[in-house]
Design a protein around this motif. Structure first.
Motif, PDB file in Angstrom:
ATOM      1  N   GLN A 161       9.798 -12.131  -5.291  1.00 57.89           N
ATOM      2  CA  GLN A 161      10.485 -10.883  -4.962  1.00 57.89           C
ATOM      3  C   GLN A 161       9.810  -9.689  -5.640  1.00 57.89           C
ATOM      4  O   GLN A 161       9.626  -8.643  -5.029  1.00 57.89           O
ATOM      5  N   TYR A 184       8.093  -6.635  -3.683  1.00 59.34           N
ATOM      6  CA  TYR A 184       8.567  -5.302  -4.036  1.00 59.34           C
ATOM      7  C   TYR A 184       7.369  -4.401  -4.379  1.00 59.34           C
ATOM      8  O   TYR A 184       7.259  -3.286  -3.875  1.00 59.34           O
ATOM      9  N   SER A 234       6.633  -1.312  -1.896  1.00 61.16           N
ATOM     10  CA  SER A 234       7.315  -0.132  -2.447  1.00 61.16           C
ATOM     11  C   SER A 234       6.746   1.212  -2.018  1.00 61.16           C
ATOM     12  O   SER A 234       7.514   2.094  -1.628  1.00 61.16           O
ATOM     13  N   PHE A 254      16.424  -2.415  -0.513  1.00 61.44           N
ATOM     14  CA  PHE A 254      15.701  -3.599  -0.989  1.00 61.44           C
ATOM     15  C   PHE A 254      16.663  -4.769  -1.194  1.00 61.44           C
ATOM     16  O   PHE A 254      16.323  -5.926  -0.912  1.00 61.44           O
TER      17      PHE A 254
END
Length: 184
Positions: free
Chosen positions: A20, A24, A28, A53
């Protein structure tokens, strides 16, 4: 699809925290840019970014490895931003003006183009009223048609066209004001 991305998605499906974190970090910059375009300021963008998210990680098992994963993720972020703006509108009892909706709206392609930095343009877009900003972003950046926008936001296509025209007009005014200040 890139094999590394497939592995990251699978790790996220399995609630692997490292996977994760990597996903991310990878997504991002693009996804935060979407939040900045839709929200009025950095604080609102941060909130939408975080909430979107969470939704992405909750729904990642629904991704079927068909089409672009980034496109799938962008839809989640756009939809979350729109939902936040809809809730905000309901709280403020904002109503869309119905004046001049039947007038045809011409594209101002004959006007000379003006070069503005990305940061300045983003600042001006963030200052648009919520309805204008939503329509502008969906049409210009996301490529939605007026019919698709109307369906998504439950409004007439003419309303979408009118709001886009007003958004462009406001942006043009802000940019011209800024250019005039520089010349003075």
């Amino acid at each position: 699809m890139d094999k590394k991305l497939q592995i990251l998605i699978q790790k996220c499906v399995e609630n692997d925290r490292n996977g994760q974190r990597e996903l991310y970090t990878l997504l991002s910059p693009v996804l935060y840019g979407i939040c900045l375009k839709y929200m009025r300021n950095k604080t609102e963008a941060d909130d939408v970014f975080q909430d979107a998210f969470i939704i992405l990680f909750q729904k990642i098992n629904q991704y079927k490895f068909e089409g672009s994963f980034e496109g799938w993720a962008k839809r989640i972020f756009v939809n979350e931003a729109l939902e936040v703006l809809r809730k905000k509108q309901r709280r403020l009892h904002v109503e869309i003006e119905n004046s001049n909706l039947n007038n045809s709206i011409e594209d101002e392609t004959n006007e000379p183009s003006i070069m503005v930095s990305h940061d300045k343009l983003l600042k001006h877009i963030q200052q648009l009223p919520d309805n204008y900003r939503m329509i502008f972003n969906l049409y210009v950046f996301e490529g939605y048609s007026h019919k698709a926008i109307a369906d998504k936001l439950k409004m007439a296509a003419g309303t979408s066209k009118s709001l886009l025209s007003r958004a462009k007009s406001l942006l043009r005014i802000k940019i011209n004001e800024e250019l005039n200040e520089k010349v003075s």
